[in-house]
Design a protein around this motif. Structure first.
Motif, PDB file in Angstrom:
ATOM      1  N   SER A  48       0.808  -1.229   0.000  1.00 39.48           N
ATOM      2  CA  SER A  48       0.000   0.000   0.000  1.00 39.48           C
ATOM      3  C   SER A  48       0.836   1.273   0.000  1.00 39.48           C
ATOM      4  O   SER A  48       0.428   2.281  -0.560  1.00 39.48           O
ATOM      5  N   ASN A  49       1.990   1.223   0.651  1.00 42.05           N
ATOM      6  CA  ASN A  49       2.762   2.441   0.863  1.00 42.05           C
ATOM      7  C   ASN A  49       3.976   2.605  -0.032  1.00 42.05           C
ATOM      8  O   ASN A  49       4.563   3.684  -0.060  1.00 42.05           O
ATOM      9  N   ALA A  50       4.342   1.569  -0.755  1.00 43.66           N
ATOM     10  CA  ALA A  50       5.515   1.685  -1.620  1.00 43.66           C
ATOM     11  C   ALA A  50       5.264   1.132  -3.020  1.00 43.66           C
ATOM     12  O   ALA A  50       5.553   1.808  -4.010  1.00 43.66           O
ATOM     13  N   ILE A  51       4.728  -0.065  -3.095  1.00 46.09           N
ATOM     14  CA  ILE A  51       4.615  -0.718  -4.403  1.00 46.09           C
ATOM     15  C   ILE A  51       3.568  -0.046  -5.280  1.00 46.09           C
ATOM     16  O   ILE A  51       3.881   0.398  -6.385  1.00 46.09           O
ATOM     17  N   THR A  52       2.323   0.028  -4.816  1.00 42.20           N
ATOM     18  CA  THR A  52       1.291   0.617  -5.682  1.00 42.20           C
ATOM     19  C   THR A  52       1.527   2.109  -5.942  1.00 42.20           C
ATOM     20  O   THR A  52       1.302   2.546  -7.077  1.00 42.20           O
ATOM     21  N   PRO A  53       1.993   2.891  -4.974  1.00 40.98           N
ATOM     22  CA  PRO A  53       2.310   4.280  -5.332  1.00 40.98           C
ATOM     23  C   PRO A  53       3.470   4.368  -6.339  1.00 40.98           C
ATOM     24  O   PRO A  53       3.459   5.225  -7.230  1.00 40.98           O
ATOM     25  N   GLY A  54       4.439   3.471  -6.214  1.00 42.25           N
ATOM     26  CA  GLY A  54       5.574   3.488  -7.135  1.00 42.25           C
ATOM     27  C   GLY A  54       5.178   3.129  -8.547  1.00 42.25           C
ATOM     28  O   GLY A  54       5.482   3.862  -9.494  1.00 42.25           O
ATOM     29  N   ILE A  55       4.489   2.005  -8.708  1.00 38.75           N
ATOM     30  CA  ILE A  55       4.104   1.626 -10.069  1.00 38.75           C
ATOM     31  C   ILE A  55       2.956   2.489 -10.585  1.00 38.75           C
ATOM     32  O   ILE A  55       2.754   2.574 -11.791  1.00 38.75           O
ATOM     33  N   GLY A  56       2.266   3.157  -9.665  1.00 38.05           N
ATOM     34  CA  GLY A  56       1.203   4.082 -10.080  1.00 38.05           C
ATOM     35  C   GLY A  56       1.730   5.246 -10.894  1.00 38.05           C
ATOM     36  O   GLY A  56       0.977   5.903 -11.616  1.00 38.05           O
ATOM     37  N   ARG A  57       3.035   5.491 -10.807  1.00 34.72           N
ATOM     38  CA  ARG A  57       3.659   6.586 -11.564  1.00 34.72           C
ATOM     39  C   ARG A  57       4.002   6.185 -12.999  1.00 34.72           C
ATOM     40  O   ARG A  57       4.394   7.037 -13.797  1.00 34.72           O
ATOM     41  N   LEU A  58       3.860   4.901 -13.293  1.00 36.45           N
ATOM     42  CA  LEU A  58       4.178   4.413 -14.637  1.00 36.45           C
ATOM     43  C   LEU A  58       3.044   4.731 -15.607  1.00 36.45           C
ATOM     44  O   LEU A  58       1.908   4.963 -15.195  1.00 36.45           O
ATOM     45  N   ASP A  59       3.359   4.699 -16.901  1.00 37.34           N
ATOM     46  CA  ASP A  59       2.300   4.850 -17.899  1.00 37.34           C
ATOM     47  C   ASP A  59       1.395   3.620 -17.828  1.00 37.34           C
ATOM     48  O   ASP A  59       1.700   2.647 -17.135  1.00 37.34           O
ATOM     49  N   ASP A  60       0.280   3.660 -18.541  1.00 38.14           N
ATOM     50  CA  ASP A  60      -0.719   2.602 -18.426  1.00 38.14           C
ATOM     51  C   ASP A  60      -0.148   1.223 -18.751  1.00 38.14           C
ATOM     52  O   ASP A  60      -0.353   0.268 -17.985  1.00 38.14           O
ATOM     53  N   LEU A  61       0.561   1.088 -19.855  1.00 35.60           N
ATOM     54  CA  LEU A  61       1.117  -0.207 -20.227  1.00 35.60           C
ATOM     55  C   LEU A  61       2.129  -0.677 -19.183  1.00 35.60           C
ATOM     56  O   LEU A  61       2.090  -1.833 -18.743  1.00 35.60           O
ATOM     57  N   GLY A  62       3.021   0.196 -18.752  1.00 37.62           N
ATOM     58  CA  GLY A  62       4.022  -0.168 -17.745  1.00 37.62           C
ATOM     59  C   GLY A  62       3.379  -0.584 -16.430  1.00 37.62           C
ATOM     60  O   GLY A  62       3.797  -1.561 -15.807  1.00 37.62           O
ATOM     61  N   THR A 118      -5.693 -10.754 -19.975  1.00 39.42           N
ATOM     62  CA  THR A 118      -5.634  -9.747 -21.029  1.00 39.42           C
ATOM     63  C   THR A 118      -4.249  -9.726 -21.674  1.00 39.42           C
ATOM     64  O   THR A 118      -3.233  -9.666 -20.975  1.00 39.42           O
ATOM     65  N   VAL A 119      -4.223  -9.767 -22.987  1.00 43.75           N
ATOM     66  CA  VAL A 119      -2.961  -9.631 -23.725  1.00 43.75           C
ATOM     67  C   VAL A 119      -2.745  -8.129 -23.903  1.00 43.75           C
ATOM     68  O   VAL A 119      -3.321  -7.494 -24.795  1.00 43.75           O
ATOM     69  N   LEU A 120      -1.954  -7.563 -23.033  1.00 42.68           N
ATOM     70  CA  LEU A 120      -1.788  -6.107 -22.966  1.00 42.68           C
ATOM     71  C   LEU A 120      -1.201  -5.525 -24.251  1.00 42.68           C
ATOM     72  O   LEU A 120      -1.578  -4.429 -24.669  1.00 42.68           O
ATOM     73  N   GLU A 121      -0.297  -6.259 -24.857  1.00 36.31           N
ATOM     74  CA  GLU A 121       0.385  -5.760 -26.041  1.00 36.31           C
ATOM     75  C   GLU A 121      -0.554  -5.614 -27.249  1.00 36.31           C
ATOM     76  O   GLU A 121      -0.223  -4.927 -28.203  1.00 36.31           O
ATOM     77  N   ASN A 122      -1.720  -6.226 -27.178  1.00 37.05           N
ATOM     78  CA  ASN A 122      -2.695  -6.135 -28.273  1.00 37.05           C
ATOM     79  C   ASN A 122      -3.674  -4.970 -28.101  1.00 37.05           C
ATOM     80  O   ASN A 122      -4.514  -4.758 -28.970  1.00 37.05           O
ATOM     81  N   LEU A 123      -3.587  -4.262 -26.978  1.00 39.89           N
ATOM     82  CA  LEU A 123      -4.549  -3.202 -26.696  1.00 39.89           C
ATOM     83  C   LEU A 123      -4.076  -1.849 -27.232  1.00 39.89           C
ATOM     84  O   LEU A 123      -2.883  -1.549 -27.217  1.00 39.89           O
ATOM     85  N   LEU A 124      -5.027  -1.069 -27.643  1.00 40.95           N
ATOM     86  CA  LEU A 124      -4.756   0.311 -28.047  1.00 40.95           C
ATOM     87  C   LEU A 124      -4.551   1.161 -26.793  1.00 40.95           C
ATOM     88  O   LEU A 124      -4.941   0.771 -25.688  1.00 40.95           O
ATOM     89  N   THR A 125      -3.987   2.336 -26.952  1.00 37.97           N
ATOM     90  CA  THR A 125      -3.726   3.233 -25.829  1.00 37.97           C
ATOM     91  C   THR A 125      -4.993   3.506 -25.031  1.00 37.97           C
ATOM     92  O   THR A 125      -4.975   3.468 -23.793  1.00 37.97           O
ATOM     93  N   ILE A 126      -6.095   3.769 -25.691  1.00 41.29           N
ATOM     94  CA  ILE A 126      -7.362   4.052 -25.010  1.00 41.29           C
ATOM     95  C   ILE A 126      -7.864   2.830 -24.249  1.00 41.29           C
ATOM     96  O   ILE A 126      -8.416   2.939 -23.150  1.00 41.29           O
ATOM     97  N   GLU A 127      -7.643   1.635 -24.816  1.00 42.66           N
ATOM     98  CA  GLU A 127      -8.060   0.403 -24.138  1.00 42.66           C
ATOM     99  C   GLU A 127      -7.209   0.137 -22.889  1.00 42.66           C
ATOM    100  O   GLU A 127      -7.715  -0.355 -21.878  1.00 42.66           O
TER     101      GLU A 127
END
Length: 164
Positions: free
Chosen positions: A28-42, A117-126
């Motif tokens: 709650s205090n490190a992992i999700t805030p940290g990866i929350g800063r990544l772009d959607d795909l990351g 979900t195959v993430l690499e097949n999704l469009l940016t909006i998806e």
């Protein structure tokens, strides 16, 4: 202190509940805030990878062990000081509902949705839509698990203090 089944169950219950509370707190205090800063795909790739990595024997024993151990512990202390017994019983109920049931019925279905979900097949909006559908609900339920595991751990310590 004589080492017996009752003491072993109590110590394992406290240990596993404490480890779970620490894991939930760190997530709650490190992992999700940290990866929350990544772009959607990351973000989605990172979460998917961590969800896959965390499912292993030691995690499952540590995370779900208290669901059983804490009820056994409360039963073994049924004739102890009332504060001890009720602290242990409340810890068991809270962990079962607040960690066990929330995990199985709320967080795991979200994890499974992401995993399929195959993430690499999704469009940016998806990707953005999937992240919106996943992130806030997952974090909301995880905060409940964090509070429940921390409170269960605290109740175990209170019960231990009153057992003397």
């Amino acid at each position: 202190m004589e080492i017996n089944f009752k003491i072993i169950v109590l110590m394992l219950g406290i240990l596993f509940t404490g480890l779970t509370a620490g894991l939930c707190f760190t997530w709650s205090n490190a992992i999700t805030p940290g990866i929350g800063r990544l772009d959607d795909l990351g973000f989605l790739q990172s979460f998917k990878a961590m969800n896959r990595a965390i499912i292993n024997r030691s995690f499952l024993i540590t995370f779900f062990g208290p669901v059983i151990l804490l009820f056994i512990n409360a039963y073994l202390h049924r004739n102890a000081h009332p504060t001890t017994f009720w602290s242990f019983m409340l810890a068991a109920i809270l962990f079962f509902i607040g960690v066990g049931l929330i995990t199985v019925f709320k967080n795991v279905p979200l994890n499974e949705m992401l995993d399929k979900t195959v993430l690499e097949n999704l469009l940016t909006i998806e990707l953005k839509e999937l992240r919106t559908k996943f992130e806030q609900p997952w974090n909301r339920w995880h905060i409940q698990r964090t509070i429940a595991s921390f409170t269960s751990f605290t109740l175990l310590i209170i019960g231990l203090i009153y057992s003397k």
